[in-house]
Motif scaffolding. Sequence first.
Motif, short mmCIF file in Angstrom:
data_model
loop_
_atom_site.label_atom_id
_atom_site.label_comp_id
_atom_site.label_asym_id
_atom_site.label_seq_id
_atom_site.Cartn_x
_atom_site.Cartn_y
_atom_site.Cartn_z
N LEU A 78 0.82 -1.22 0.00
CA LEU A 78 0.00 0.00 0.00
C LEU A 78 0.86 1.26 0.00
CD1 LEU A 78 -2.92 -0.96 2.39
CD2 LEU A 78 -3.17 -0.10 0.06
N GLU A 79 2.09 1.15 0.47
CA GLU A 79 2.97 2.32 0.44
C GLU A 79 3.46 2.63 -0.97
OE1 GLU A 79 3.30 4.46 2.90
OE2 GLU A 79 1.83 3.10 3.80
N ASP A 80 3.44 1.66 -1.86
CA ASP A 80 3.92 1.90 -3.23
C ASP A 80 2.77 2.19 -4.20
OD1 ASP A 80 6.40 1.43 -2.24
OD2 ASP A 80 6.61 -0.57 -3.09
N THR A 81 2.07 1.13 -4.57
CA THR A 81 0.96 1.30 -5.51
C THR A 81 -0.22 0.51 -4.99
OG1 THR A 81 1.96 -0.54 -6.73
CG2 THR A 81 2.16 1.63 -7.70
N ASP A 82 -1.37 1.15 -4.94
CA ASP A 82 -2.57 0.40 -4.57
C ASP A 82 -3.02 -0.37 -5.80
OD1 ASP A 82 -3.43 2.79 -5.84
OD2 ASP A 82 -4.38 3.57 -4.04
N HIS A 83 -3.78 0.28 -6.69
CA HIS A 83 -4.12 -0.41 -7.92
C HIS A 83 -3.85 0.49 -9.12
CE1 HIS A 83 -5.87 -3.15 -10.75
NE2 HIS A 83 -6.42 -2.11 -11.31
N ILE A 84 -3.26 -0.07 -10.15
CA ILE A 84 -3.13 0.64 -11.43
C ILE A 84 -3.53 -0.31 -12.54
CG2 ILE A 84 -1.31 2.19 -10.64
CD1 ILE A 84 0.62 0.29 -12.22
N LYS B 37 5.24 3.78 -8.31
CA LYS B 37 4.53 4.44 -7.22
C LYS B 37 3.29 5.13 -7.77
CE LYS B 37 5.26 7.18 -3.12
NZ LYS B 37 4.61 6.12 -2.33
N ALA B 38 2.22 5.09 -6.98
CA ALA B 38 0.98 5.77 -7.35
C ALA B 38 0.54 6.62 -6.18
CB ALA B 38 -0.09 4.75 -7.70
N HIS B 65 -4.82 7.87 -5.76
CA HIS B 65 -4.10 6.68 -5.30
C HIS B 65 -3.52 6.92 -3.90
CE1 HIS B 65 -4.24 4.58 -9.16
NE2 HIS B 65 -4.05 5.76 -9.74
N GLY B 66 -3.44 5.83 -3.15
CA GLY B 66 -2.74 5.86 -1.87
C GLY B 66 -3.40 6.74 -0.82
#
Lengths: 456, 456
Positions: A78-84, B37-38, B65-66
Amino acid sequence: MTPAEKRELLHKDRERVWHPFTQMKDYAERDHLLIEKAEGLYLYDADGNRYYDTVSSWWVNVHGHGHPRIKQAIARQLEDTDHIMFSGFTHRPAIELADKLIEIAPPGLGKVFYSDNGSTAVEVALKMSFQYWQHVGRPGKTKFAFLEHSYHGDTLGAVSVGGVDLYHATFRPLLFDAYRVTAPRISRWENGSPTPEAAEHGVAEALEAVKRLFESSADEIAGFIIEPMVQAAGGILIHPAAYVAGVRELCTRYEVHLIADEVAVGFGRTGTMFACEHAGITPDLLILSKGLTAGIMPLAATLCTDRIYEAFYDDYETMKTFFHGHSFTGNPLACAVALESLRLFEEERVLEHVRTISEALRGQLPRFEPFRHLGNIRQLGMIAAFDLVQDTETGKAFPSSERRGYHVYLEALKEGLILRPLGDTIYYWLPHCTSEEQLHDIVDRTCAVLERLGYR
Amino acid sequence: MTPAEKRELLHKDRERVWHPFTQMKDYAERDHLLIEKAEGLYLYDADGNRYYDTVSSWWVNVHGHGHPRIKQAIARQLEDTDHIMFSGFTHRPAIELADKLIEIAPPGLGKVFYSDNGSTAVEVALKMSFQYWQHVGRPGKTKFAFLEHSYHGDTLGAVSVGGVDLYHATFRPLLFDAYRVTAPRISRWENGSPTPEAAEHGVAEALEAVKRLFESSADEIAGFIIEPMVQAAGGILIHPAAYVAGVRELCTRYEVHLIADEVAVGFGRTGTMFACEHAGITPDLLILSKGLTAGIMPLAATLCTDRIYEAFYDDYETMKTFFHGHSFTGNPLACAVALESLRLFEEERVLEHVRTISEALRGQLPRFEPFRHLGNIRQLGMIAAFDLVQDTETGKAFPSSERRGYHVYLEALKEGLILRPLGDTIYYWLPHCTSEEQLHDIVDRTCAVLERLGYR
Ligand SMILES: Cc1ncc(COP(=O)(O)O)c(C=O)c1O
Ligand SMILES: Cc1ncc(COP(=O)(O)O)c(C=O)c1O
């Protein structure tokens, strides 16, 4: 939670929620069990009662509930990317997971196509197989074969290759035509396994049926979909490995894709990482879900050979693209969880433990022998099952209106045990983290339930 | 990440991953964009480049995001229950979410059936509608109607009601028969809306088509599925509200279920919480996904009227159970996220902000007027689109081999903009958290891209 909160939640549940695979009127007089906490092998209801999750929450849970490593993996991701989105874009968790899956899957599978659940992963496999034959110049291969008693999910493509009439017959006018094939029928079990004669006979008969079908119709069959080793929803039907090996052989000979649906049996449940390993074979398409994320959140994958992939790989203008995709394809959170689960498999030597517990489970089976009306006591890996039957010699069933399985379920709840039956089939589908002590306790309680219901 | 890590990941991506809706050969010479990262409206690639996520990651993202509140909601839920089965069992997040959905949905919907993604929620709706008519003694109502250009997902039931031939034609032999109906065709747009005459004409013609079909065949039609207000994947086709209202009226008159697929348009994207609100109507079945979890993880819901629910509610022996379910039905993590998202909608007055930004977006449309080859400039809520056409008067398309949309996409990436086109349709599908400043910047960059590609 307070009794008032509980009452209010259960009231809202009744007012607002339509539960899956449920005749809601079964809950006219009783509530759904309100679960407040899940930890390890246990679920706790709103009154603090504890239940063994012996069915791994519909065959999904692997390392127990609330595993700290899994929680950390989600928080980290969750610290990087949630959803893309996953078209035009890519990300580390989906790539690393695909790489890992190919590494551990039976050799010869090359590519990973993600989706969200078992049903969609089945649809992906069917559509890939179908379109493949169009691309390689065999457009007549448009049909599929499936096994009686099979269950591959509830979307209409998956239902079309479903063999459980109770679930599937209603929707007939919406389904495509497919060939239903006899499954191995095992007449005799000993120590949880088919007797050698029963296995040999069942396998020979079932393979003969496949061969007959392929001889007459392989020209129009794209793929044959099976649940290798265990047909799960159809009644925990355990097959000899020789059947799976024989099917592979016939599929190769008659140029039909073998589609292995390991949604239920994948990730160690049968004692090996993938059920196909029992037969030492590689399918053309392999379908994974449930245990893929250790049962924490939805994710699925359809693996295929490079040969299939390459039939779609061409200039855009040739119109060979596989036009399939879901919004949440390759969800980074789910992929991160799946990766962490596979790390746990290695670091905590999960498969070794599974082998130990599987042996212990087999060792417990004689405890069921003294009971009356228990037929076909069988086991593979963390899975064990028996059928409640009127006559264990002939296999004669009880009238379904007696709902025997359902009564075992209700009684087992009182015993702190979630024994969710399939009709009159009672089974365990244990999480890998089950200890020997827990196993003994589970069997003790099961025997107590059977005793109370008069099966002794 | 280091350049070596990046190279390795992209190598593995190429070796192992089959991306959705992608001709993989398009990536023979170029890589998928590796996102590291998002955050908020931005995606960052492995080289630190920043991109506006103007398509909300395939129309899913809502609050950016995030979002910290979403992260906390997941962490909180993980402390209680990760995932448990949803048949026989229930839990607070799924109950509270169902209750909340019924509260905010158009009035008259009573029950919530969960599944995992848009496609499965569509299948649930189709199967419910189909089985309903069996239960109420109208077993001849087995067919469905759908709109040209419609897209409802990629499982074979959803494909059967799909109207985009590029995606759907290949699979024809696997699909059930359904009636394709003319969609409203809007010939003239002004300030992003249909001119009154164009709207009137388009609506009248399209409703006439529905009426003709129902007059001849309503006896065999179970339901009519539409994407209310905006047909998304079919090319961001915006419909007048009068069309949706008219369809409701006809469905009621001819006793056909109106199935509203709000997978793409639900949760504020069109300026109202649900697109059906533009027409002030309630469908018989409402399908939600994507924005339901603020675009963070898979979850879907099919809402239905109590009338439909009650047709399935009976003694088990009557065999009226809706036998449908997915392993991860009602996943507690996803439900907790969805609940938190709906709290954010209220506490941060998201819909008010959406209205402001929608107005600002409309105000930006004149900036596209001076360009050549931009046809049908249109907008609704956070959605805006135009088509690249050879002749804006006649609507004549460019030869598809020129792949004009694709070239805009590539050029836009250089401009820090994710403008993922649908064929030659360029569009925004903005997250609700977009600020006016960001909006202006996005339009500036879009104009720069069009300029560079010679559209001025
Ligand atoms: C209107 C509509 N319905 C259904 C779907 C299918 O949803 P999913 O991709 O989650 O299966 C989509 C996805 O884009 C959609 O736009
Ligand atoms: C063998 C098999 N295939 C497919 C499925 C469908 O998976 P899902 O419920 O995730 O759609 C199941 C689910 O129980 C299954 O057991």
